[in-house]
Design an enzyme around this catalytic site. Structure first.
Site, mmCIF file in Angstrom:
data_model
loop_
_atom_site.group_PDB
_atom_site.id
_atom_site.type_symbol
_atom_site.label_atom_id
_atom_site.label_comp_id
_atom_site.label_asym_id
_atom_site.label_seq_id
_atom_site.Cartn_x
_atom_site.Cartn_y
_atom_site.Cartn_z
ATOM 1 C CB CYS A 13 42.650 -68.807 -34.067
ATOM 2 S SG CYS A 13 42.684 -68.199 -35.793
ATOM 3 C CG ASN A 16 39.920 -68.389 -40.527
ATOM 4 O OD1 ASN A 16 39.296 -68.582 -41.351
ATOM 5 N ND2 ASN A 16 41.055 -69.544 -40.214
ATOM 6 C CB CYS A 18 47.669 -65.651 -37.176
ATOM 7 S SG CYS A 18 47.787 -63.788 -37.596
ATOM 8 N NE ARG A 19 45.915 -67.427 -32.438
ATOM 9 C CZ ARG A 19 45.028 -67.056 -31.396
ATOM 10 N NH1 ARG A 19 45.264 -67.565 -30.214
ATOM 11 N NH2 ARG A 19 44.068 -66.250 -31.705
ATOM 12 C CB SER A 20 42.721 -71.299 -37.179
ATOM 13 O OG SER A 20 42.160 -70.640 -37.748
ATOM 14 C CG ASP A 133 46.436 -63.712 -31.833
ATOM 15 O OD1 ASP A 133 47.230 -63.473 -32.731
ATOM 16 O OD2 ASP A 133 45.337 -62.994 -31.737
HETATM 17 P P1 4NP Z 1 44.387 -65.290 -35.295
HETATM 18 O O1 4NP Z 1 45.112 -63.804 -34.922
HETATM 19 O O2 4NP Z 1 43.337 -65.457 -34.135
HETATM 20 O O3 4NP Z 1 45.527 -66.159 -34.774
HETATM 21 O O4 4NP Z 1 43.992 -65.287 -36.489
HETATM 22 C C1 4NP Z 1 44.085 -62.534 -35.022
HETATM 23 C C2 4NP Z 1 44.359 -61.812 -36.148
HETATM 24 C C3 4NP Z 1 43.391 -60.726 -36.214
HETATM 25 C C4 4NP Z 1 42.994 -60.180 -35.102
HETATM 26 C C5 4NP Z 1 43.116 -61.010 -33.793
HETATM 27 C C6 4NP Z 1 43.727 -62.070 -33.803
HETATM 28 N N1 4NP Z 1 42.156 -59.038 -34.869
HETATM 29 O O5 4NP Z 1 41.770 -58.337 -34.013
HETATM 30 O O6 4NP Z 1 42.080 -58.325 -36.035
#
Ligand code: 4NP
Length: 171
Positions: A13, A16, A18-20, A133
């Protein structure tokens, strides 16, 4: 490759956190339940590097914990040189992640949107195959994370079915 080769499965993702990491935890949990975990080399990473070294988001940990799923991830950034060799399947959460993988030189035949393996979304257009997300949702509201976890459970069941060639159940 030896007879002990494990199939490399990498969930990707943006951050790294949340989703992955949730996809990684769900896949490990389901593979363990099927007694198949030792067949796989499982990990997750992000295309971005803001959160390197961090545990998953507290909301991801909470919703997973309530379903008995642990999230062992420590955030790391994609390492194209190592990851495209080590992992057979590069499973992106959304099209932006997928495009970032391809731009980094990932072999296209190894790259998928994870939800392409979900039986529920079979035949859907690509736009309907993204894991949204949940990061920017309310800090005290797990609902977005619950929905993501539902999607990931369904997609990882389908992925495991595909990888183990389990025949489709009769209607
Ligand atoms: P993820 O979510 O891609 O599912 O881990 C996010 C976590 C943090 C951010 C963006 C997406 N960020 O911009 O900090």
């Amino acid at each position: 490759m030896t007879s002990e080769h494990k199939l490399g499965v990498l969930f990707i993702c943006l951050g790294n956190i949340c989703r992955s990491p949730m996809a990684e935890g769900v896949f490990i949990h389901l593979a363990q339940k099927r007694g198949l975990l030792d067949r796989f080399d499982v990990d997750s990473c992000g295309t971005g590097r803001w959160h390197v070294g961090n545990p998953p988001d507290h909301r991801a940990v909470a919703v997973a914990y309530r379903r008995g799923i642990q999230l062992p991830s420590v955030a790391r950034q994609l390492d194209p040189n190592a990851d495209f060799k080590r992992f057979d399947l590069l499973l992106a959460m959304d099209r932006a992640n997928r495009d970032a993988l391809l731009a980094a030189g990932a072999p296209p035949e190894q790259v998928y949107l994870l939800r392409q393996f979900d039986r529920i979304t079979e035949g859907h257009q690509e736009t309907g195959l993204e894991v949204p997300d949940p990061y920017f949702g309310p800090d005290d509201d797990d609902e977005g994370f619950e929905r993501v976890l539902d999607m990931l459970e369904s997609a990882c069941e389908g992925l495991l079915d595909t990888l183990t060639e389990k025949p489709t159940e009769p209607e």
